[in-house]
Structures are given as structure tokens and as C-alpha cells.
Design an enzyme around this catalytic site. Structure first.
Site, PDB file in Angstrom:
ATOM      1  N   ARG A 134       0.835  -1.201   0.000  1.00 18.66           N
ATOM      2  CA  ARG A 134       0.000   0.000   0.000  1.00 18.66           C
ATOM      3  C   ARG A 134       0.871   1.254   0.000  1.00 18.66           C
ATOM      4  O   ARG A 134       1.895   1.314   0.686  1.00 18.66           O
ATOM      5  CB  ARG A 134      -0.949   0.002   1.206  1.00 18.66           C
ATOM      6  CG  ARG A 134      -1.946  -1.136   1.124  1.00 18.66           C
ATOM      7  CD  ARG A 134      -3.106  -1.002   2.079  1.00 18.66           C
ATOM      8  NE  ARG A 134      -3.822  -2.257   2.123  1.00 18.66           N
ATOM      9  CZ  ARG A 134      -4.732  -2.657   1.219  1.00 18.66           C
ATOM     10  NH1 ARG A 134      -5.070  -1.853   0.227  1.00 18.66           N
ATOM     11  NH2 ARG A 134      -5.310  -3.840   1.320  1.00 18.66           N
ATOM     12  N   ASP A 135       0.431   2.239  -0.777  1.00 15.60           N
ATOM     13  CA  ASP A 135       1.154   3.507  -0.841  1.00 15.60           C
ATOM     14  C   ASP A 135       1.076   4.197   0.517  1.00 15.60           C
ATOM     15  O   ASP A 135       0.030   4.228   1.168  1.00 15.60           O
ATOM     16  CB  ASP A 135       0.548   4.402  -1.934  1.00 15.60           C
ATOM     17  CG  ASP A 135       1.475   5.540  -2.323  1.00 15.60           C
ATOM     18  OD1 ASP A 135       1.990   5.528  -3.462  1.00 15.60           O
ATOM     19  OD2 ASP A 135       1.691   6.451  -1.482  1.00 15.60           O
ATOM     20  N   ILE A 136       2.169   4.793   0.942  1.00  9.87           N
ATOM     21  CA  ILE A 136       2.248   5.447   2.247  1.00  9.87           C
ATOM     22  C   ILE A 136       1.409   6.738   2.276  1.00  9.87           C
ATOM     23  O   ILE A 136       0.986   7.167   3.348  1.00  9.87           O
ATOM     24  CB  ILE A 136       3.733   5.714   2.606  1.00  9.87           C
ATOM     25  CG1 ILE A 136       3.937   5.784   4.101  1.00  9.87           C
ATOM     26  CG2 ILE A 136       4.275   6.932   1.889  1.00  9.87           C
ATOM     27  CD1 ILE A 136       5.410   5.733   4.514  1.00  9.87           C
ATOM     28  N   ASN A 174       4.307   6.610 -13.624  1.00 10.07           N
ATOM     29  CA  ASN A 174       4.972   7.885 -13.862  1.00 10.07           C
ATOM     30  C   ASN A 174       6.408   7.617 -14.303  1.00 10.07           C
ATOM     31  O   ASN A 174       7.104   6.792 -13.704  1.00 10.07           O
ATOM     32  CB  ASN A 174       4.962   8.736 -12.592  1.00 10.07           C
ATOM     33  CG  ASN A 174       3.557   9.192 -12.232  1.00 10.07           C
ATOM     34  OD1 ASN A 174       2.792   9.598 -13.096  1.00 10.07           O
ATOM     35  ND2 ASN A 174       3.206   9.119 -10.954  1.00 10.07           N
ATOM     36  N   GLU A 183       8.830  10.181  -8.459  1.00  7.78           N
ATOM     37  CA  GLU A 183       9.574  10.482  -7.226  1.00  7.78           C
ATOM     38  C   GLU A 183      10.523   9.357  -6.855  1.00  7.78           C
ATOM     39  O   GLU A 183      11.611   9.611  -6.330  1.00  7.78           O
ATOM     40  CB  GLU A 183       8.601  10.665  -6.048  1.00  7.78           C
ATOM     41  CG  GLU A 183       7.838  11.967  -6.060  1.00  7.78           C
ATOM     42  CD  GLU A 183       6.824  12.022  -4.919  1.00  7.78           C
ATOM     43  OE1 GLU A 183       6.909  11.192  -3.999  1.00  7.78           O
ATOM     44  OE2 GLU A 183       5.949  12.902  -4.986  1.00  7.78           O
ATOM     45  N   VAL A 184      10.067   8.124  -7.056  1.00  7.18           N
ATOM     46  CA  VAL A 184      10.877   6.969  -6.670  1.00  7.18           C
ATOM     47  C   VAL A 184      11.340   6.273  -7.943  1.00  7.18           C
ATOM     48  O   VAL A 184      10.519   5.832  -8.756  1.00  7.18           O
ATOM     49  CB  VAL A 184      10.069   6.001  -5.783  1.00  7.18           C
ATOM     50  CG1 VAL A 184      10.901   4.763  -5.462  1.00  7.18           C
ATOM     51  CG2 VAL A 184       9.611   6.694  -4.501  1.00  7.18           C
ATOM     52  N   HIS A 217       7.278   1.387 -10.802  1.00  5.49           N
ATOM     53  CA  HIS A 217       6.107   0.958 -10.027  1.00  5.49           C
ATOM     54  C   HIS A 217       4.830   1.322 -10.764  1.00  5.49           C
ATOM     55  O   HIS A 217       4.738   2.364 -11.400  1.00  5.49           O
ATOM     56  CB  HIS A 217       6.112   1.568  -8.625  1.00  5.49           C
ATOM     57  CG  HIS A 217       6.345   3.053  -8.599  1.00  5.49           C
ATOM     58  ND1 HIS A 217       7.587   3.617  -8.768  1.00  5.49           N
ATOM     59  CD2 HIS A 217       5.489   4.085  -8.448  1.00  5.49           C
ATOM     60  CE1 HIS A 217       7.482   4.928  -8.715  1.00  5.49           C
ATOM     61  NE2 HIS A 217       6.210   5.243  -8.528  1.00  5.49           N
ATOM     62  N   HIS A 277       0.979   2.188 -10.150  1.00  8.78           N
ATOM     63  CA  HIS A 277      -0.022   2.584  -9.151  1.00  8.78           C
ATOM     64  C   HIS A 277      -1.361   1.945  -9.518  1.00  8.78           C
ATOM     65  O   HIS A 277      -1.827   2.114 -10.657  1.00  8.78           O
ATOM     66  CB  HIS A 277      -0.233   4.106  -9.162  1.00  8.78           C
ATOM     67  CG  HIS A 277       0.941   4.938  -8.747  1.00  8.78           C
ATOM     68  ND1 HIS A 277       1.038   5.520  -7.497  1.00  8.78           N
ATOM     69  CD2 HIS A 277       2.051   5.318  -9.421  1.00  8.78           C
ATOM     70  CE1 HIS A 277       2.156   6.236  -7.426  1.00  8.78           C
ATOM     71  NE2 HIS A 277       2.796   6.132  -8.580  1.00  8.78           N
TER      72      HIS A 277
HETATM   73  P1  5GP Z   1       5.830   8.299  -8.143  1.00 10.00           P
HETATM   74  O1  5GP Z   1       5.519   9.757  -8.014  1.00 10.00           O
HETATM   75  O2  5GP Z   1       7.317   8.029  -8.162  1.00 10.00           O
HETATM   76  O3  5GP Z   1       5.082   7.644  -9.261  1.00 10.00           O
HETATM   77  O4  5GP Z   1       5.215   7.635  -6.837  1.00 10.00           O
HETATM   78  C1  5GP Z   1       5.960   7.258  -5.728  1.00 10.00           C
HETATM   79  C2  5GP Z   1       4.953   6.806  -4.691  1.00 10.00           C
HETATM   80  O5  5GP Z   1       5.651   6.110  -3.683  1.00 10.00           O
HETATM   81  C3  5GP Z   1       4.203   7.955  -4.017  1.00 10.00           C
HETATM   82  O6  5GP Z   1       2.798   7.783  -4.221  1.00 10.00           O
HETATM   83  C4  5GP Z   1       4.611   7.829  -2.548  1.00 10.00           C
HETATM   84  O7  5GP Z   1       3.567   8.109  -1.670  1.00 10.00           O
HETATM   85  C5  5GP Z   1       5.071   6.387  -2.449  1.00 10.00           C
HETATM   86  N1  5GP Z   1       6.103   6.149  -1.454  1.00 10.00           N
HETATM   87  C6  5GP Z   1       7.263   6.857  -1.308  1.00 10.00           C
HETATM   88  N2  5GP Z   1       7.990   6.346  -0.291  1.00 10.00           N
HETATM   89  C7  5GP Z   1       7.269   5.302   0.205  1.00 10.00           C
HETATM   90  C8  5GP Z   1       7.510   4.369   1.267  1.00 10.00           C
HETATM   91  O8  5GP Z   1       8.515   4.421   1.962  1.00 10.00           O
HETATM   92  N3  5GP Z   1       6.559   3.426   1.472  1.00 10.00           N
HETATM   93  C9  5GP Z   1       5.418   3.348   0.721  1.00 10.00           C
HETATM   94  N4  5GP Z   1       4.548   2.385   1.035  1.00 10.00           N
HETATM   95  N5  5GP Z   1       5.164   4.215  -0.287  1.00 10.00           N
HETATM   96  C10 5GP Z   1       6.071   5.175  -0.542  1.00 10.00           C
END
Ligand code: 5GP
Ligand code: ZN
Length: 115
Positions: A30-32, A88, A96-97, A101, A103
């Protein structure tokens, strides 16, 4: 495994997460910071920074990401109501990461563009 990658650390069990599915190719948790009642991230167990770094040899894991989303949508009770799948990639998409991944977002009617 990249020790400075948060998702690699989650997959390795070094960082806690609410894991909802795991197999030989992918992990889902689950997303944080959920943007909807259901917000799950489905990630390759192997470190792939983004779609830009995916290769022909990754075809099976890329397919598994989508089929896992389908399975989890049923498990979470949102298959019929509908859901959105988002990947993304890069700065303009707000990635961001940098561990690829998918979503899986649902449980409410979507407003554009996310959640
Ligand atoms: P992006 O913007 O890279 O597509 O999404 C990264 C997602 O990773 C964001 O929705 C963010 O809330 C989630 N996220 C970032 N760090 C963590 C973490 O440590 N644990 C979890 N479960 N989600 C994370
Ligand atoms: Zn990683």
C-alpha cells in the site's frame, strides 16, 4: 537490489510496508500517502529504475505487473467499479521513486489526473 532505493529496501524487508501480494517477480504494497481508498504500488522485485530502463528481457515481469493489478483489483473489490493504473516516468510525470512501479488506484470516482 540497490541499498539506496527505498522500494528495494521494502522488497528486502528492511523497511516496513503493508504488503498485499508477493511472488517470484513482483511485490505489491500500500502507498504510504494514498490518494484514494485503494492505492497500491506494484513493483518488480528486480531493480528497474523506470520504464526507460526496461529491456526486452523484462517482458515477463512487465506483463506480471498488469496481471497482478487485475488480481488485486478483484481482491480489493474494485474490479467492477473501476480503477486507474498509472506509471509515472521521469520529471514531467513527477516520478519520485526511481524503482519502476505501477499505481493501482480506486475505490472512488476519479478526478483528473490522479485520485
Ligand atoms: P511516483 O511519483 O514516483 O510515481 O510515486 C511514488 C509513490 O511512492 C508515491 O505515491 C509515494 O507516496 C510512495 N512512497 C514513497 N515512499 C514510500 C515508502 O517508503 N513506502 C510506501 N509504502 N510508499 C512510498
Ligand atoms: Zn530499487
Amino acid at each position: 537490489m540497490s541499498s539506496d532505493c527505498i522500494f528495494c529496501r521494502i522488497i528486502a524487508g528492511e523497511v516496513p510496508s503493508e504488503t498485499v501480494y508477493r511472488d517470484d517477480r513482483v511485490t505489491a504494497f500500500r502507498d504510504i500517502r494514498p490518494v484514494a481508498p485503494v492505492h497500491i504500488l506494484i513493483v518488480p522485485n528486480k531493480h528497474i529504475a523506470s520504464v526507460n530502463e526496461a529491456e526486452e528481457a523484462d517482458e515477463a515481469v512487465l506483463g506480471r505487473l498488469l496481471l497482478t493489478a487485475k488480481r488485486l483489483a478483484v481482491q480489493e473489490g474494485i474490479a467492477k467499479s473501476g480503477y486507474r493504473l498509472i506509471i509515472n516516468t521521469g520529471p514531467h510525470a513527477g516520478q519520485e521513486v526511481f524503482h519502476l512501479h505501477l499505481h493501482l488506484i480506486g475505490g472512488q470516482r476519479m478526478r483528473h489526473p490522479m485520485g
